[in-house]
Design a protein around this motif. Structure first.
Motif, mmCIF file in Angstrom:
data_model
loop_
_atom_site.group_PDB
_atom_site.id
_atom_site.type_symbol
_atom_site.label_atom_id
_atom_site.label_comp_id
_atom_site.label_asym_id
_atom_site.label_seq_id
_atom_site.Cartn_x
_atom_site.Cartn_y
_atom_site.Cartn_z
ATOM 1 N N LEU A 1 -0.194 3.963 3.075
ATOM 2 C CA LEU A 1 -1.135 4.787 3.351
ATOM 3 C C LEU A 1 -2.444 3.969 3.193
ATOM 4 C CD1 LEU A 1 -2.228 7.743 3.295
ATOM 5 C CD2 LEU A 1 -2.330 7.845 1.038
ATOM 6 N N ARG A 2 -3.215 3.916 4.217
ATOM 7 C CA ARG A 2 -4.618 3.234 4.293
ATOM 8 C C ARG A 2 -5.564 4.392 4.471
ATOM 9 N NH1 ARG A 2 -5.449 -2.324 6.776
ATOM 10 N NH2 ARG A 2 -7.090 -3.031 5.121
ATOM 11 N N VAL A 3 -6.448 4.709 3.414
ATOM 12 C CA VAL A 3 -7.286 5.977 3.742
ATOM 13 C C VAL A 3 -8.621 5.597 3.038
ATOM 14 C CG1 VAL A 3 -5.495 7.653 3.539
ATOM 15 C CG2 VAL A 3 -6.732 6.898 1.386
ATOM 16 N N ILE A 4 -9.505 6.375 3.796
ATOM 17 C CA ILE A 4 -11.032 6.219 3.102
ATOM 18 C C ILE A 4 -11.294 6.654 1.771
ATOM 19 C CG2 ILE A 4 -13.207 7.179 3.552
ATOM 20 C CD1 ILE A 4 -12.450 7.699 6.393
ATOM 21 N N HIS B 1 -6.659 18.212 -4.277
ATOM 22 C CA HIS B 1 -8.216 17.722 -4.402
ATOM 23 C C HIS B 1 -8.713 16.493 -4.986
ATOM 24 C CE1 HIS B 1 -9.036 21.823 -2.844
ATOM 25 N NE2 HIS B 1 -8.162 22.195 -3.903
ATOM 26 N N LEU B 2 -7.804 15.822 -5.215
ATOM 27 C CA LEU B 2 -7.771 14.316 -5.594
ATOM 28 C C LEU B 2 -7.639 13.456 -4.564
ATOM 29 C CD1 LEU B 2 -5.430 14.408 -8.794
ATOM 30 C CD2 LEU B 2 -8.233 14.777 -8.601
ATOM 31 N N PRO B 3 -8.381 12.259 -4.528
ATOM 32 C CA PRO B 3 -8.045 11.236 -3.562
ATOM 33 C C PRO B 3 -6.860 10.497 -3.993
ATOM 34 C CG PRO B 3 -9.961 10.844 -4.602
ATOM 35 C CD PRO B 3 -9.577 12.019 -5.526
ATOM 36 N N PRO B 4 -5.728 10.081 -2.807
ATOM 37 C CA PRO B 4 -4.496 9.616 -3.301
ATOM 38 C C PRO B 4 -4.269 8.327 -3.951
ATOM 39 C CG PRO B 4 -5.033 9.826 -0.754
ATOM 40 C CD PRO B 4 -6.092 10.221 -1.775
ATOM 41 N N ALA B 5 -5.684 7.737 -4.201
ATOM 42 C CA ALA B 5 -5.560 6.259 -4.393
ATOM 43 C C ALA B 5 -4.626 6.048 -5.595
ATOM 44 C CB ALA B 5 -6.780 5.616 -4.903
ATOM 45 N N THR B 6 -4.456 7.075 -6.610
ATOM 46 C CA THR B 6 -3.840 6.836 -7.852
ATOM 47 C C THR B 6 -2.422 7.613 -7.761
ATOM 48 O OG1 THR B 6 -4.807 8.853 -8.634
ATOM 49 C CG2 THR B 6 -5.896 6.726 -9.473
ATOM 50 N N PHE B 7 -1.913 7.952 -6.608
ATOM 51 C CA PHE B 7 -0.621 8.766 -6.468
ATOM 52 C C PHE B 7 0.535 7.657 -6.523
ATOM 53 C CE2 PHE B 7 -2.303 12.410 -3.685
ATOM 54 C CZ PHE B 7 -3.322 12.950 -4.629
ATOM 55 N N GLY C 1 3.912 6.112 -4.976
ATOM 56 C CA GLY C 1 4.064 5.520 -3.711
ATOM 57 C C GLY C 1 4.744 6.876 -2.830
ATOM 58 N N GLY C 2 5.661 7.650 -3.457
ATOM 59 C CA GLY C 2 6.231 8.837 -2.766
ATOM 60 C C GLY C 2 5.329 9.544 -2.679
ATOM 61 N N GLU C 3 4.353 10.051 -3.349
ATOM 62 C CA GLU C 3 3.475 10.861 -3.243
ATOM 63 C C GLU C 3 2.340 10.429 -1.844
ATOM 64 O OE1 GLU C 3 3.206 12.765 -7.415
ATOM 65 O OE2 GLU C 3 1.825 11.059 -7.145
ATOM 66 N N GLN C 4 1.940 9.238 -1.866
ATOM 67 C CA GLN C 4 1.112 8.753 -0.901
ATOM 68 C C GLN C 4 1.912 8.803 0.372
ATOM 69 O OE1 GLN C 4 -0.814 5.076 -1.554
ATOM 70 N NE2 GLN C 4 -1.512 5.495 -3.581
ATOM 71 N N GLN C 5 3.194 8.490 0.370
ATOM 72 C CA GLN C 5 3.943 8.478 1.599
ATOM 73 C C GLN C 5 3.970 9.918 2.068
ATOM 74 O OE1 GLN C 5 4.225 6.650 3.737
ATOM 75 N NE2 GLN C 5 6.243 6.224 4.509
ATOM 76 N N ARG C 6 3.938 10.882 1.487
ATOM 77 C CA ARG C 6 4.071 12.257 1.747
ATOM 78 C C ARG C 6 2.564 12.385 2.395
ATOM 79 N NH1 ARG C 6 6.313 15.141 -2.871
ATOM 80 N NH2 ARG C 6 6.256 13.178 -4.160
ATOM 81 N N SER D 1 9.957 5.545 0.528
ATOM 82 C CA SER D 1 9.861 5.714 -0.853
ATOM 83 C C SER D 1 10.077 7.108 -1.306
ATOM 84 C CB SER D 1 8.440 5.202 -1.420
ATOM 85 O OG SER D 1 7.581 5.648 -0.444
ATOM 86 N N LEU D 2 10.888 7.704 -0.741
ATOM 87 C CA LEU D 2 10.987 9.409 -0.756
ATOM 88 C C LEU D 2 12.408 9.514 -1.673
ATOM 89 C CD1 LEU D 2 9.772 10.909 2.216
ATOM 90 C CD2 LEU D 2 8.369 10.284 0.178
ATOM 91 N N ASP D 3 12.430 10.494 -2.488
ATOM 92 C CA ASP D 3 13.718 11.015 -3.078
ATOM 93 C C ASP D 3 14.554 11.916 -1.882
ATOM 94 O OD1 ASP D 3 12.631 13.554 -2.762
ATOM 95 O OD2 ASP D 3 11.928 13.537 -4.985
#
Lengths: 275, 232
Positions: free
Chosen positions: B102-105, B147-153, B155-160, B182-184
């Motif tokens: 994930l590469r996001v703003i 409502h949070l930026p995904p920076a701290t998620f 790997g699996g959460e970011q991938q989703r 990186s998903l279950d």
């Protein structure tokens, strides 16, 4: 996809006397810019990017090549408009001083690196925002003040500071004021010279968020000079890489940054430290 | 049937100027066509150039030679030769991409990140957000994260988040780079279903699937990038 071209630059260059020799600050620059397109010009100090910005904004005259712009009819003016070129664009070199001044304070914005160069430091924040509208003939005090308040909110400035002199604002606030002052006439094209350089990193980040939102919402075209590749990645659709006054590479931002072709671009990209 | 995406005689070589102009050939002479409703799986060892090929198909990497063409609003557009704004327009309307990472703003909320491709198509903010919420529900991303930026998620959460962002606009051509890495198991199953749904609506999908089970479940055809590898 072929809506109207906004700015067209062909072989533009500028030379200066250095000692007793003429030296090209930038040369042979060509590109087209469309409405809503954001172009980043990157390169190190002395690469000619700020000179290029000044050529585009007609603050300097080209010594070679040309800059054409889609000049709109002046509202409420019967003044004769110079003949348009084939593309419907006008060569800025053919415009009168008065016409260029009109362009610069209505259809263009220019955000300086040092807010002091872009603000009037001896009048209040509110008056800074109102100045362009007054230049266009607005005289109603209540309306001017209302617009100033609206724009202060829009750039997230504390409206209670409307009567303060900009010298009492922080660096980040001064940049916001400069942006508001430029956008109040709804320009279509904004030139920015290192708009976030010299600010604290956290202030820089918030200013970038603001710029990104405004450019999007207002469908602004912009040319942003920056030495910071992260700024280019965040804000720009396209970029142009300059070295020693020449454009060494240009293209889609993510293509240039992820697959740089020119040795200098590769060096720039590989020199960035990521925390 | 007309293909939606084609590569002809496509080659990629990296030239490392910082290393004395060293050439790193990746692949050469690739010919491929992807049709509506099919899923082409790129195969080959790690380092065989699968991701590089996918990035060339997205216009993120330039083509060293050859061409990438895409069917955009009933016309062929040469993606490898298009102007930046044309590439961006093709991506907005026609070409979706789920990257490996994930590469996001920074500082933008997850919900707004996922809604963004719809916003770019002119969908109103409220509607775009509510559709984004549906995608996040589908991908089992807990509402407290929206409502949070995904920076701290994780790997699996970011991938989703990445998958929701890549699929929400429903482009007719989709490029997927290890979307299930990186998903279950539960979430892998959801992604398999989403890829099937995309194929059913007629999308042409090109993907890299490390997991054999996932690849067998989604792919209609395999394309061995190894065969086009150029010797060093």
């Amino acid at each position: 996809m072929n809506d109207d071209l906004l700015l067209s630059v062909r072989g533009a260059g500028k030379q200066f006397m250095q000692g007793n020799r003429l030296r090209w600050a930038c040369r042979d620059v060509s590109f087209d810019l469309y409405p809503g397109e954001v172009l980043a010009v990157v390169g190190e100090s002395g690469s000619g990017k700020s000179t290029l910005l000044r050529l585009l904004a007609s603050r300097l005259a080209c010594d070679e090549g040309s800059v054409h712009y889609d000049v709109r009819e002046e509202a409420g003016s019967a003044s004769a408009v110079p003949a348009r070129g084939a593309a419907g664009l006008m060569d800025l070199a053919d415009l009168s001083e008065a016409r260029l001044r009109w362009l610069a304070r209505t259809d263009w914005g220019f955000v300086e690196q040092h807010a002091r160069d872009g603000l009037r430091m001896n009048v209040s924040g509110g008056a800074n925002i109102g100045e362009r509208m007054m230049a266009l003939g607005a005289r109603h005090y209540g309306k001017l003040r209302g617009q100033a308040l609206t724009w202060m909110e829009r750039v997230e400035l504390d409206v209670d500071r409307i009567d303060d002199l900009p010298g009492n604002y922080s660096g980040g606030m001064q940049q916001r004021l400069q942006i508001a002052r430029n956008l109040v006439t709804h320009p279509r094209l904004v030139f920015m010279d290192e708009p976030t350089t010299g600010l604290d990193v956290s202030v820089q980040a918030r200013l970038l968020d603001l710029l990104r939102e405004l450019v999007d919402q207002l469908h602004l075209a912009a040319v942003i000079v920056t030495h910071d590749l992260a700024v280019a990645r965040l804000l720009a659709h396209r970029m142009l890489v300059m070295k020693d006054g020449l454009v060494v590479e240009q293209g889609l931002t993510d293509r240039v940054l992820d697959d740089p072709q020119h040795p200098y671009t590769q060096l720039l990209v590989s020199s960035v430290l990521t925390p | 049937m007309t293909a939606l995406l084609e590569a002809s005689n496509l080659s990629k070589t990296f030239t490392l100027h910082g290393r004395g102009g060293l050439d790193l050939p990746v692949f050469a002479g690739i010919e491929l066509s992807v049709y509506p409703g099919e899923c082409l799986a790129l195969t080959g060892h790690s380092g065989s150039g699968k991701s590089s090929l996918l990035r060339c198909l997205y216009g993120n990497y330039g083509a060293s030679s050859g061409e990438v063409r895409i069917r955009h609003q009933d016309q062929w557009v040469s993606l490898s030769g298009a102007a930046p704004r044309e590439v961006l327009e093709v991506r907005r309307q026609t070409l979706g991409y789920v990257s490996q990472f994930l590469r996001v703003i920074p500082r933008v909320s997850t919900l707004d990140i996922v809604a963004e491709p719809l916003r770019r198509l002119g969908v109103a903010a409220d509607l775009a957000r509510s559709q984004a919420a549906q995608w996040l529900v589908r991908l089992n991303l807990h509402e407290r994260l929206w409502h949070l930026p995904p920076a701290t998620f994780s790997g699996g959460e970011q991938q989703r988040v990445n998958i929701a962002h890549g699929l929400i606009a429903g482009q007719p051509v989709l490029l997927l780079d290890e979307p299930t890495a990186s998903l279950d198991a539960d979430n892998r199953r959801v992604v398999v279903e989403l890829i099937h749904a995309a194929r059913e609506r007629g999308a042409a999908v090109v993907g890299i699937f490390h997991d054999d089970e996932v690849r067998e479940a989604v792919a209609s055809r395999c394309f061995d990038v190894e065969q086009y590898r150029k010797p060093l």
